[in-house]
Structures are given as structure tokens and as C-alpha cells.
Write an enzyme that holds these catalytic residues in place. Structure first.
Site, PDB file in Angstrom:
ATOM      1  N   HIS A 152       6.963  -7.563   2.365  1.00 45.27           N
ATOM      2  CA  HIS A 152       7.595  -6.257   2.538  1.00 45.27           C
ATOM      3  C   HIS A 152       8.392  -6.193   3.835  1.00 45.27           C
ATOM      4  O   HIS A 152       8.217  -7.007   4.745  1.00 45.27           O
ATOM      5  CB  HIS A 152       6.522  -5.164   2.553  1.00 45.27           C
ATOM      6  N   GLU A 168      -3.049  -6.312   0.579  1.00 42.61           N
ATOM      7  CA  GLU A 168      -3.344  -7.036   1.815  1.00 42.61           C
ATOM      8  C   GLU A 168      -4.845  -7.044   2.092  1.00 42.61           C
ATOM      9  O   GLU A 168      -5.600  -6.206   1.572  1.00 42.61           O
ATOM     10  CB  GLU A 168      -2.581  -6.391   2.984  1.00 42.61           C
TER      11      GLU A 168
END
Length: 563
Positions: free
Chosen positions: A366, A442
Site C-alpha cells: 500500500h 498485516e
């Protein structure tokens, strides 16, 4: 029934800018060029020019024989997928062009096939001739065209059927080299050159693969198709991996948003010999210290080609001198491909060459959040920050790059805001939907969320030391260990490989999942996570084959972020 091949292309110098298209109709049985068409069309986008080239090629085929079967070959994944009905057409400029193309010939007579740009040179040169003519204030002149002379047809080897970035492209190149050593017995339409160039997933040639590879390195720009490779040859290189005894501040500098472990083990006085465990190579990173091994031999880095004979076992990947050397290397690699299955090793160039198209995962980290430049732990257990202004700009840039490459067929994203926003920018540009997958989230960094590496060392020194030394250790407060993350990513990988076999999928995720995908593909130990640098909005790629083997095709590619 007669069969034609239509090859078409279009280009825009500015996108939008001065644009033109080229198309060629070829007799599929003889390889003879039957019709060339090209035109300067004024100011337009690349995609509009590509569609205009398709229209011209289909009309020319219909004029020759309205009952013929037509196989359209283009290097625009967008046009191929939209006309095949697999991608939605959202852009208002594309809809009428696609509808017009669908009306030229009955749908049952036309099929569409994506080819690498290297195999579409005839149409590409026609398009460039048209744009050059437009620049002079003229229209394209068929009599003056030299596009066909520059795109000579030759005996064709079997072409790779998978998307760019597939290792099957390298196998096809090797088989072509083997075939070229024998007398030609048939003619084809187009020479099958190395495929996979100019894509989110880059490919390597047999000569490059056999040269004795680098272990894990990262690149900040340019063509980084060989940024991550494995090899069986010997070769030494230097890296900037953090050596034992370096300061905690140096190690902490490698810790970015979610990048909690990288380089940190060295700060605790870890065994410096481990720095060479992943093989030799040069690592260079963007926006931070490079992560790479020290000097050493790369022979044990990971499974690679059958032998390093193509490059004599020394020097960097692809370091060959002269066309003859390269051809010899290709032929030697081809003989490795041709080894009978009973005597072939399970990996490398000796493996069975016809495994079909792999599932190719393009791994996108990202864009930046406000925590990224501050190098704070930012996992799944924190505040879930959104992209910053910089991060949104990065997302737009990578979206534009992926649209130009045109290889992505599906988009999956972690459920966190920063990945969904990055994926959304790409999806808007490609006209695809985003599927949220919890397996891509994550690591949870527990009580360390939002803290810098130095702050964690001050507040939880014993927990941090244990976590750096043992992949089973959890962050303070019951976060997720790296071992648990690896188990989760392996399960996610297996599920997605089965679901998307033969497809190219963009996975928009985070530092730890991406490094874990790469680590597992290379068969590298857990401590290798500490020796990889991964920039915000960077691209990596791994291809997964039907026999269970994997090939890392790209790592930390960031050239799209440059102005």
C-alpha cells in the site's frame, strides 16, 4: 474455413496526445502478410488508439473473406480481456468502440489472444509510422512503409500461453533455441521471442537464470525483472545488510510502517554469519538502507537452474558477451529442458516444461500513511490509518503503471483502510472490482502498535530481544508472531493458487505478508525477513506452478513512483 491472424496496436505520445494505430492481417496457414493498415488519428489515448487498430484489422479481414475465422493477437490486455467478455467496460470512450468491433464479424468467428509486445512488432511499427507521418502533417503511406521488413517472420517455437511474468516464457525461449539448432521444417507467423517484458511481473531468460543468481535484493527503478533470482552457480557480491554490533538506531532505520523486523536482529548482536545465509548478491533499496547479504557464495541461495554452464558460473545474472554466447547459453538451457521427466530434477530448467500457465501474484504494498515516514509499527491491531496525501499520489502512480502494463485480471486486498484505498485507485483505472481477503492482513504488533523501534526497545527490551531472536515469539501484549503470520500466509497462498490457477492476480497487502510470500517462495529461513527492504507502493511478483514450485519474478519495483 480460411483463417486469418489480425495483429493490432495503437499508441499515443502523451496519453492523451498525438496518436496512431497499426494493424496487419496474416494468412494463418502460410504466414503471408495480406493487408497492412495504419492511420494517424489526432489526439487520443493509448486505449482509444488500440481499439482503432483493432477495428481497422477486423474490417480488413472481413473485406478479404467475411466467412473466415479470425484470431486477434494484441499486446493490450485491456482490449483482449474486454473483447473476450472477461472484463467490464466502464470508460465511456471505450464502450462504443468495443460495441463497433463486436459488430464487424459474428462473435463465433473471432477469438482474442494476448501476446507480449515483443511479438507484436509489426503492428507497433505501423502505429509509430502513422504517428511519425502525423507529426510531419501527413498521413501514413503504405508504399513507403518498412514495418514488414523490420518484423521478419521466422520459424516459430511454441508460444507461452500464460500472462507476463510467467517462467513458461523462459521455457518457451529455451525450446525455441533448441529448435533453432535443427533444420527448419515449417514456417510460422511470428518468432516467439522471450515473453514477459514490460509487465507488473518480469521474466528472465535461461542465460540470466543460469548465470548464478543474486539472493534477495531490491531495486528502486528501471527494469528489475532480475531483482530477485536464485541460482546454482557461484558468485560473490556485496550488500548492505546490517552487521552484528551496529547500533540499534541503524537497525531501527530499516523499520517502516509495518516493517517491524527488517534489519533489527543485527542490532541485538545476532550472528553475523547469518547475513550470508540467503546467498550472495547486491541489495539496494529505495528510501532506506538496502537489505542484502554480505559477501559469500550464492550456490545455496535457493533452487535455481539445473547448472550454471550458461555463464561459466561467475558474474552477475545475464552477464554474457555477444550474440553467439547468448545463443549457446539458450541452447544449453534448452537441452536441460529436454531432459526426460524420469531423470529431471523437481525444480529449475530441468523440470517438466509444460505445466500450463501458473497463478501469478503481483504483490503491491500500500501507499504511505502518516505513520510510514515516522517509521512506526503499524499492523492490524492499531488505529488503521488511511493513506496520506503522498500515499494517495503513490496509489495513482502505481495504478497508471499497472494500466499501461495491462496484465492484472483480478484484484484482492487486505481489509485495512490503506490497502483498500490503494486497491481502489488501481481498480478504478483498470475497471475491475476489489475483493477483500482477510488472509492478506498485516501482522498484529500488539502493544507496539504506533511506537517506533527505539520506543519499543526502551519500554519492552526483553520482549523485543525475544521477538527478534525467535519467530515463535509474540510482540508484547499478545500480538501475532512471525511464525503465525507465515502459517496464515501459506494457507492464503494455497487457497488463492487453487482459485486463480493460470491467472494474474494483484494482491494489495503489507510489508510482512509480501516478504513472507517471497520468503516462502525462495525457501529462505525466517531471518531473511530482516534482510529485505520493501518500499511503500512497490511491486513484487511470484508465479506458482502446478507441480508446487514457485518462481520469484520481481521484488520492490518502484520505477513507477518517479516523476
Amino acid at each position: 474455413m480460411r483463417e486469418f491472424i489480425v495483429e493490432a496496436d495503437g499508441g499515443s505520445r502523451g496519453n492523451p496526445g498525438p496518436a496512431g494505430y497499426g494493424s496487419v492481417v496474416i494468412d494463418a496457414a502460410t504466414g503471408e502478410t495480406l493487408v497492412e493498415r495504419a492511420e494517424y488519428i489526432g489526439v487520443a489515448t493509448n486505449n482509444v488508439a488500440e481499439y482503432r487498430g483493432l477495428l481497422a484489422g477486423l474490417r480488413a479481414a472481413r473485406e478479404l473473406d467475411p466467412s473466415a475465422a479470425v484470431r486477434v493477437r494484441m499486446d493490450s490486455k485491456l482490449v483482449v480481456e474486454q473483447m473476450s467478455g472477461r472484463w467490464k467496460i466502464k470508460h465511456p470512450d471505450m464502450k462504443p468502440l468495443a460495441a463497433e468491433a463486436a459488430r464487424i464479424l459474428p462473435r463465433a468467428q473471432v477469438t482474442y489472444e494476448w501476446i507480449p509486445r515483443e511479438q507484436n512488432k509489426h503492428a507497433d511499427r505501423l502505429a509509430n509510422e502513422a504517428m511519425d507521418a502525423g507529426k510531419r502533417g501527413e498521413q501514413w503511406d503504405a508504399e513507403a512503409s518498412r514495418a514488414a521488413l523490420k518484423a521478419r517472420p521466422a520459424a516459430s517455437a511454441p508460444e507461452p500461453s500464460g500472462p507476463p511474468g510467467d517462467a513458461t516464457a523462459g521455457a518457451a525461449r529455451a525450446r525455441e533455441a533448441l529448435a533453432s539448432a535443427r533444420p527448419a521444417v515449417a514456417t510460422g507467423v511470428r518468432r516467439a521471442t522471450a515473453a514477459g517484458s514490460a509487465t507488473a511481473a518480469g521474466s528472465t531468460t535461461p542465460a540470466e537464470s543460469a548465470a548464478g543468481g543474486t539472493a534477495v535484493g531490491s531495486a528502486g527503478g528501471g527494469n528489475v525483472a532480475t531483482a530477485v533470482m536464485s541460482g546454482t552457480g557461484t558468485g560473490t557480491g556485496t550488500g548492505s545488510g546490517v552487521a552484528a554490533g551496529d547500533s540499534a538506531a541503524r537497525a531501527a532505520d530499516l523499520v517502516t510502517d509495518g516493517d517491524s523486523a527488517m534489519g533489527a536482529q543485527a542490532a541485538t548482536g545476532g550472528d553475523a554469519a547469518k547475513a550470508g545465509a540467503a546467498g550472495s548478491g547486491t541489495g539496494s533499496g529505495t528510501g532506506g538502507s538496502a537489505a542484502g547479504s554480505g559477501t559469500g557464495t550464492g550456490g545455496s541461495a535457493a533452487s535455481g537452474p539445473v547448472a550454471d554452464s550458461a555463464a561459466g558460473g561467475a558474474g552477475p545474472a545475464g552477464d554474457v558477451r555477444g550474440g553467439d554466447v547468448k545463443r549457446d547459453a539458450d541452447r544449453r538451457a534448452a537441452h536441460a529442458v529436454a531432459v526426460p521427466a524420469s531423470s529431471s530434477p523437481s525444480v529449475g530448467w530441468g523440470a517438466a516444461p509444460d505445466l500450463g500457465a501458473p497463478a501469478t501474484f503481483v504483490l503491491l504494498r500500500h501507499g504511505e500513511t502518516p505513520l510510514t515516514p515516522q517509521k512506526r509499527f503499524s499492523g492490524s491491531g492499531g488505529t488503521d490509518p488511511s493513506l496520506s496525501d503522498v500515499g494517495r499520489e503513490q496509489a495513482e502512480r502505481v495504478a497508471a503503471a499497472l494500466a499501461r502494463r495491462g496484465t492484472v485480471q483480478h484484484i484482492l486486498a487486505s481489509p485495512l483502510a490503506r490497502t483498500r484505498q490503494t486497491a481502489g485507485a488501481v481498480a478504478d483505472r483498470l475497471g475491475l472490482e476489489v475483493t477483500v481477503d482477510d488472509g492478506l492482513i498485516e501482522t498484529d504488533f500488539g502493544a507496539w502498535e504506533g511506537l517506533t523501534f527505539g520506543e519499543v526497545r526502551e519500554r519492552h527490551p526483553e520482549d523485543l530481544n525475544a521477538w527478534l531472536a525467535d519467530p515463535e515469539a509474540e510482540p508484547t501484549g499478545g500480538g501475532e508472531s512471525f511464525a503465525a503470520t507465515a502459517t496464515r500466509i501459506a494457507a492464503t497462498r494455497d487457497r488463492l493458487v487453487a482459485e486463480y490457477a493460470g491467472r494474474t492476480v494483484l494482491l494489495v497487502t503489507h510489508v510482512t505478508p509480501i516478504k513472507t510470500f517471497v520468503r516462502l517462495a525462495l525457501g529462505a529461513p525466517p531471518e531473511s525477513l530482516f534482510r529485505m527492504e520493501l518500499s511503500a507502493a512497490s511491486l513484487s511478483a511470484v508465479a506458482y506452478y502446478a507441480d508446487g514450485n514457485a518462481s520469484v519474478r520481481l521484488f520492490n519495483e518502484t520505477s513507477h513512483l518517479r516523476p
